[in-house]
Design a protein around this motif. Sequence first.
Motif, PDB file in Angstrom:
ATOM      1  N   PHE A 301       1.174 -52.617  16.122  1.00  0.00           N
ATOM      2  CA  PHE A 301       1.927 -53.363  15.051  1.00  0.00           C
ATOM      3  C   PHE A 301       0.864 -54.331  14.791  1.00  0.00           C
ATOM      4  CE2 PHE A 301       5.244 -51.064  17.415  1.00  0.00           C
ATOM      5  CZ  PHE A 301       5.910 -50.283  16.407  1.00  0.00           C
ATOM      6  N   VAL A 326       4.113 -54.865   9.986  1.00  0.00           N
ATOM      7  CA  VAL A 326       5.371 -55.303  10.357  1.00  0.00           C
ATOM      8  C   VAL A 326       5.403 -56.391   9.056  1.00  0.00           C
ATOM      9  CG1 VAL A 326       6.950 -56.437  11.884  1.00  0.00           C
ATOM     10  CG2 VAL A 326       5.225 -54.673  12.860  1.00  0.00           C
ATOM     11  N   LYS A 343       9.794 -46.554   4.798  1.00  0.00           N
ATOM     12  CA  LYS A 343      10.172 -46.533   6.239  1.00  0.00           C
ATOM     13  C   LYS A 343       9.431 -45.706   7.087  1.00  0.00           C
ATOM     14  CE  LYS A 343      14.854 -47.239   4.456  1.00  0.00           C
ATOM     15  NZ  LYS A 343      16.058 -46.725   4.327  1.00  0.00           N
ATOM     16  N   SER A 346       5.980 -48.260   7.861  1.00  0.00           N
ATOM     17  CA  SER A 346       5.949 -49.553   8.184  1.00  0.00           C
ATOM     18  C   SER A 346       7.687 -49.913   8.769  1.00  0.00           C
ATOM     19  CB  SER A 346       5.838 -50.503   6.962  1.00  0.00           C
ATOM     20  OG  SER A 346       6.883 -50.373   6.095  1.00  0.00           O
ATOM     21  N   VAL A 347       7.383 -51.256   9.175  1.00  0.00           N
ATOM     22  CA  VAL A 347       8.505 -51.870   9.575  1.00  0.00           C
ATOM     23  C   VAL A 347       8.895 -53.206   8.834  1.00  0.00           C
ATOM     24  CG1 VAL A 347       9.810 -52.813  11.512  1.00  0.00           C
ATOM     25  CG2 VAL A 347       8.515 -50.981  11.835  1.00  0.00           C
ATOM     26  N   ILE A 349      11.044 -56.486   8.212  1.00  0.00           N
ATOM     27  CA  ILE A 349      11.967 -57.196   9.099  1.00  0.00           C
ATOM     28  C   ILE A 349      12.283 -58.641   8.197  1.00  0.00           C
ATOM     29  CG2 ILE A 349      12.445 -58.520  11.048  1.00  0.00           C
ATOM     30  CD1 ILE A 349      10.262 -56.914  12.600  1.00  0.00           C
ATOM     31  N   ILE A 360      12.777 -56.032  18.483  1.00  0.00           N
ATOM     32  CA  ILE A 360      13.102 -55.071  17.555  1.00  0.00           C
ATOM     33  C   ILE A 360      11.953 -54.075  17.505  1.00  0.00           C
ATOM     34  CG2 ILE A 360      13.044 -54.469  14.900  1.00  0.00           C
ATOM     35  CD1 ILE A 360      14.297 -57.372  14.514  1.00  0.00           C
ATOM     36  N   LEU A 361      10.645 -54.313  17.665  1.00  0.00           N
ATOM     37  CA  LEU A 361       9.674 -53.418  17.662  1.00  0.00           C
ATOM     38  C   LEU A 361       9.814 -52.407  19.014  1.00  0.00           C
ATOM     39  CD1 LEU A 361       6.862 -55.399  16.157  1.00  0.00           C
ATOM     40  CD2 LEU A 361       8.224 -53.569  15.006  1.00  0.00           C
ATOM     41  N   ILE A 364      11.665 -48.959  18.860  1.00  0.00           N
ATOM     42  CA  ILE A 364      11.195 -47.991  18.258  1.00  0.00           C
ATOM     43  C   ILE A 364      10.625 -47.053  19.389  1.00  0.00           C
ATOM     44  CG2 ILE A 364       9.448 -47.012  16.525  1.00  0.00           C
ATOM     45  CD1 ILE A 364       9.691 -49.837  15.157  1.00  0.00           C
ATOM     46  N   GLN A 368       7.710 -41.893  17.391  1.00  0.00           N
ATOM     47  CA  GLN A 368       8.008 -42.426  15.922  1.00  0.00           C
ATOM     48  C   GLN A 368       7.158 -43.314  15.719  1.00  0.00           C
ATOM     49  OE1 GLN A 368      11.770 -44.118  15.076  1.00  0.00           O
ATOM     50  NE2 GLN A 368      11.294 -44.991  13.145  1.00  0.00           N
ATOM     51  N   VAL A 369       6.616 -44.130  16.587  1.00  0.00           N
ATOM     52  CA  VAL A 369       5.150 -45.151  16.112  1.00  0.00           C
ATOM     53  C   VAL A 369       4.184 -44.526  16.039  1.00  0.00           C
ATOM     54  CG1 VAL A 369       3.902 -46.928  17.385  1.00  0.00           C
ATOM     55  CG2 VAL A 369       6.415 -47.160  17.787  1.00  0.00           C
ATOM     56  N   MET A 372       4.273 -43.075  12.401  1.00  0.00           N
ATOM     57  CA  MET A 372       4.164 -44.134  11.526  1.00  0.00           C
ATOM     58  C   MET A 372       2.580 -44.516  11.388  1.00  0.00           C
ATOM     59  SD  MET A 372       7.397 -46.609  12.633  1.00  0.00           S
ATOM     60  CE  MET A 372       7.377 -47.655  11.081  1.00  0.00           C
TER      61      MET A 372
END
Length: 702
Positions: A301, A326, A343, A346-347, A349, A360-361, A364, A368-369, A372
């Motif tokens: 990230f 992020v 979505k 990216s994330v 916040i 939060i990260l 995940i 899914q990471v 992304m």
Amino acid sequence: LKRKLVHDFVVIFSVVLLGLIATGMFQFWPHSIESSAEWSLDRRSVHDAPLVRIPMSSPIPERGDLSCRMHTCFDVYRCGYNPKNKIKVYIYPLQRFVDEVGVPISSTGLSREYNDLLSAISDSDFYTDDVSRACLFIPSIDVLNQNSLRIRETAQALAMLPRWDKGMNHLLFNMLPGGPPDYNTALDVPRDRALLAGGGFSTWTYRQGYDISIPVYSPLSAEVDLPERQPGPRRYFILSSQTAIHREYRVELERLKEENGEALLLLDKCSNLSQGLASVRKRCYKGQVYDYPQILQESSFCVVLRGARLGQATLSDVLQAGCVPVIMADSYILPFSEVLDWKRASVVIPEEKLPEMYTILKSIPHRQVEEMQRQARWFWEAYFSSMKDIGMTTLQIINDRIYPYAARTYEEWNNPPVVKWTSVNSPLFLPLIPPRSPGFTAVVLTYDRIESLFRVITEISKVPSLAKLLVVWNNQNKSPPEESLWPKVAVPLKVLRTKENKLSNRFFPFDEIETEAVLAIDDDIIMLTSDELQFGYEVWREFPDRLVGYPGRLHLWDHEMGKWKYESEWTNEVSMVLTGAAFYHKYFNYLYTYKMPGDIKNWVDAHMNCEDIAMNFLVANITGKAPIKVTPRKKFKCPECTAIDGLSLDQTHMVERSECINKFASVFGTMPLKVVEHRADPVLYKDDFPEKLKSFPNIGSL
């Protein structure tokens, strides 16, 4: 002799025919030699461009109309019909604009980036050198960087363009808007009705469906070849590489670094290197030097914080590295968000959640990471990697608006063009369930309950599938709160002021509603949890032609009175759901506004009641189906509401509800409402399982 006459006749006829053909060809062949307006840097350098002096008294365009939409400020009839469903774009010939004393309007002239952009457009299928065929006009005046412009003189130069016409059908590209000290999020140059492709829009300056949010191009990353890296775990979990971030953010990042150690790499500019290109490509941490942007590939990230401007070139660098951005920039309109599903790449916040970023990260899933990371890299390759990609994407978005029947689909915009059998849909089994990715638009109707409204916005913003928030401000005697007072949310938030206080305003088909799913919700519905709302949306996806809501209501036939009766008590049956919180397809907004039978719509507005019953009648009459009630909740309770500010608490309210049903049944000529004994609850909802095994653990009680 006869043969000779025939031969002579054939020769004469051939000569005449060739003459006619030649004449026709010259008549209809494009007169490229006469087209002096053709734009081409290959034939004309900036220094050779004609000089144009701007008189001091030249008119200045208006500041910019925030109410502009494609149907009000854009003349689609210029575009016309063509078999290719493609707009035609004209680029004004290059000119050097100076004021009366000879000072240029720009300190840099034509930048390399704008040169590349115009060259790409002129080489594309969009381009035309025939001004009479043009649908869209692009000035050769470079406004990419506002810092290099003289605002007044640039505006006057735009107004002098021969086809300006108050900016109608003109497109301006700007990546660095505003200037010190306030750094406006949109170009400060007055531009009348011109469309703006801007690189730093906020929800307050972005004209939904009119402007286009574009990325801030990063020439640094474009010059560095970063080979694509396979998705998966990286050396660092979180990396921050920005050098000019606010001190408060820097302090918070340092605290996160102390708590999480080697998992977070916090870089800054190198103080021991001489200024220049070499220092720009370096980042440092405690004396250790790292190559930039190569170091970005070493993290899962990468933090993208707002600077003086919302739009940051760092976002492009991060995407190129295949690092999941992020993004913490409240109210920022992400690039090409009209068509790209961020979505998936990216994330986002809220800035106030920076202390919770690591937690939060970490929540995940790894798979899914990886998806992304792959999507982030593809976004860069397809839409960010060059000025050509940015320009072509911008024009394609405008093209899709003008020719919507030939527009690209969600899948075409967001799925990498890799042919796999698993991605081919059989025409015998077409998908009937709308995709999850676009999410839903929440439409909140309000009058003046500010505290309750803000609580509703805060709760709704927690729903994962929320795409946008629209607040319908129904109070003409009071202005909405200032921008700084509104809750900070991670999705676009727009306040729409109405001209009259009508309940039907909640069902108006606003242009800002771009998703298929709409959540209608009142400003006092503070009791619904994010799990309840998310589950309701998932149910709607399986039944997109139904009203999907929470408290159910019933209509009964009163044999003694000989008429219909409205029932709100607890029963096993339901024929209506309250639209104080209900999902439905946006198509029904058009039917309610423009196709509602008889005088029902006017009756609702006059009595300030029953708009939800009217919508239930409409949907049931069109589909022949009953609504779907979800979760056990049977009533809405607002602890803070009183009889003064709550319509449903008025003594005559329930009596009018019964009158509504009889009135509407009379207008429709039948009773379309269907009675069912059905409720949708999540699987494992009441089973004795650990909460972490349940998809929707927080479902409200009765």
